[in-house]
Design an enzyme around this catalytic site. Structure first.
Site, PDB file in Angstrom:
ATOM      1  N   ASN A   7       0.876  -1.178   0.000  1.00 16.87           N
ATOM      2  CA  ASN A   7       0.000   0.000   0.000  1.00 16.87           C
ATOM      3  C   ASN A   7       0.911   1.225   0.000  1.00 16.87           C
ATOM      4  OD1 ASN A   7      -1.791   2.031   0.444  1.00 16.87           O
ATOM      5  ND2 ASN A   7      -2.749   1.126   2.255  1.00 16.87           N
ATOM      6  N   ARG A  90      -2.449  -2.108  -3.582  1.00 19.00           N
ATOM      7  CA  ARG A  90      -3.668  -1.332  -3.379  1.00 19.00           C
ATOM      8  C   ARG A  90      -3.610  -0.106  -4.287  1.00 19.00           C
ATOM      9  NH1 ARG A  90      -5.087   3.017   1.049  1.00 19.00           N
ATOM     10  NH2 ARG A  90      -7.277   3.257   0.528  1.00 19.00           N
ATOM     11  N   HIS A 179     -12.992   2.764  -0.158  1.00 17.22           N
ATOM     12  CA  HIS A 179     -12.998   1.716   0.880  1.00 17.22           C
ATOM     13  C   HIS A 179     -13.651   0.428   0.353  1.00 17.22           C
ATOM     14  CE1 HIS A 179     -13.123   5.208   4.003  1.00 17.22           C
ATOM     15  NE2 HIS A 179     -11.877   4.774   3.877  1.00 17.22           N
ATOM     16  N   ARG A 240     -12.124  15.748   7.464  1.00 23.24           N
ATOM     17  CA  ARG A 240     -12.876  16.096   6.245  1.00 23.24           C
ATOM     18  C   ARG A 240     -14.326  16.438   6.574  1.00 23.24           C
ATOM     19  NH1 ARG A 240     -11.362  10.711   3.138  1.00 23.24           N
ATOM     20  NH2 ARG A 240      -9.324  10.574   4.139  1.00 23.24           N
ATOM     21  N   GLU A 383      -7.963  -5.232   5.089  1.00 23.19           N
ATOM     22  CA  GLU A 383      -7.826  -4.924   3.668  1.00 23.19           C
ATOM     23  C   GLU A 383      -6.643  -5.663   3.041  1.00 23.19           C
ATOM     24  OE1 GLU A 383      -9.139  -0.559   2.814  1.00 23.19           O
ATOM     25  OE2 GLU A 383      -8.641  -0.661   4.927  1.00 23.19           O
TER      26      GLU A 383
END
Ligand code: AMP
Length: 396
Positions: A7, A90, A179, A240, A383
């Protein structure tokens, strides 16, 4: 087969070496401060974590150090690179081009590059990781697993914005969602836990981490999710804003004399629970402060949970019901107060919430009592394992 999962960010690179048969992590770690100075954190299964300063002018050196650590006589878990059967990368944005994971070829890399402007911070960095691995591990098959791919099953009515259609035609401005690897992994596991067939289950996954999104998975397919063209839409997150009235932008730009860059920085980095509380984006800090009487920390936590509950409600409507609700990621797995607050809005679904079960952290556990009409679970996301599984399936 051993699969190296990568990743890669602009200045960091996380890795895990996973054995696909046992699904065990053989070793994992992270290279940080790439291009600045460089630090490798490495941990082989059953051993202590080590941190070493290393000179990492680029990602190529970073991967070289990862390979050295993995094959080292003392710290290593494999003898040579030949024991790595494949690499799973990823990738953040696959646009409309990728509805599933793929084996990486020159053509695939070109197509990913064409999606770069949709994720300018992430995709180029992801590709740097791919190129560095190809350089050091020529001949090893590599797979690209996209954050957006799982959501490519969304129908038009879910992904179209109420904007001039030509922006979709010309620039592919639409909702993509993120996601996806986590939503897919957790929704599959939720079906397993309930003993229901995946393709006949309505699941709402709440991936609540620093970045957070909710996904409606109907009969094994994502039919809606809260993030959009970018990961800025939807829930109120760590830093955010999530959904806001777009007219606020003009209003604040004039008042604060901000240009587009300043506005985007505000929305991405200075908003969310951090912005509301003025304190922290970390829910542990916010909970402590709220319990100590900090009003803004309390509001931030309430806004967060309320927004999650509203999204759940809208996805119950979108699917005409729900069988399972799953909480995952840093906050979803660990913050019992947020889970309790979200579920406090869901009594209308016939959920019988088990307060005792909810007092656990980081474990797979059912939060609904026997007989609850809708079942609620905490399902830790993984993940890396999902990427390893996808990669193995492609290689086979
Ligand atoms: P993630 O992005 O999935 O790694 O989640 C990171 C976030 O999870 C942190 O910013 C915290 O807000 C939250 N988190 C992690 N551990 C805990 C905990 N024990 N209690 C509450 N929140 C936590």
């Amino acid at each position: 087969m051993n699969i190296l999962v990568i990743n890669c960010g602009s200045s960091s690179l996380k890795f895990q070496l996973i054995n696909s048969e046992s699904e065990k992590v053989l070793a994992k770690g992270i290279c940080e401060r790439i291009g600045i100075d460089g630090r490798l954190t490495y941990q082989a299964a059953g051993s202590e974590k080590t941190k070493t300063e290393k000179d990492m002018p680029s990602h190529t050196e970073a991967i070289q150090y990862v390979i050295e650590a993995l094959t080292d006589n003392e710290t290593g878990v494999i003898k040579s690179l030949d024991e790595i059967g494949a690499v799973g990368h990823r990738l953040v944005h696959g646009g409309e081009k990728f509805a599933s994971s793929v084996i990486i070829t020159e053509e695939v890399k070109k197509a990913v590059e064409e999606c770069n402007e949709l994720a300018p911070l992430h995709n180029p960095a992801n590709l740097i990781g791919v190129n560095a691995c190809e350089k050091l591990m020529p001949g090893t098959p590599m797979a690209a697993v996209f954050d957006t791919a799982f959501h490519q099953t969304m129908p038009e009515k879910a992904y179209m914005y109420g904007l001039p259609y030509e922006y979709y035609e010309k620039y592919k401005v639409r909702r993509y969602g993120f996601h996806g690897t986590s939503h897919s992994f957790v929704s599959k596991r939720a079906a397993e836990l309930t003993g229901r067939p995946y393709d006949a289950t309505k699941t709402i996954v709440c991936h609540l981490g620093n970045g957070a999104s909710v996904c409606a998975v109907k009969n094994g397919k994502s039919i809606d999710t809260s993030m959009g063209l970018t990961p800025l839409e939807g829930l109120v997150m760590g830093t955010r804003s999530g959904d806001i009235d777009p007219a606020i932008l003009e209003f604040i730009a004039k008042k604060e004399n901000l240009d587009i860059e300043g506005l985007m920085n505000m929305l991405n980095k200075k908003s969310g629970v951090q912005g509301i509380s003025g304190l922290s984006s970390d829910f542990r800090d916010l909970t402590d402060a709220s319990l100590a009487g900090d009003k803004r920390a309390k509001i931030a936590l309430e806004v967060f949970s309320y927004r999650v509950a509203k999204y759940i409600g809208s996805y119950v409507a979108a699917m005409n019901g729900v069988d399972v609700i799953a909480f995952t990621a840093g906050i979803g797995e660990n913050d019992e107060l947020v889970r309790a607050a979200v579920c406090s809005y869901l009594g209308y679904l016939g959920i019988e919430f088990d307060e005792d079960a909810n007092n656990t952290r980081g474990q797979e556990i059912e939060l609904s009592k026997p007989g609850s009409k809708v079942r609620v679970f905490v399902i830790p996301t993984n993940e890396e394992l999902a990427i390893a599984r996808e990669t193995e399936a492609l290689i086979k």
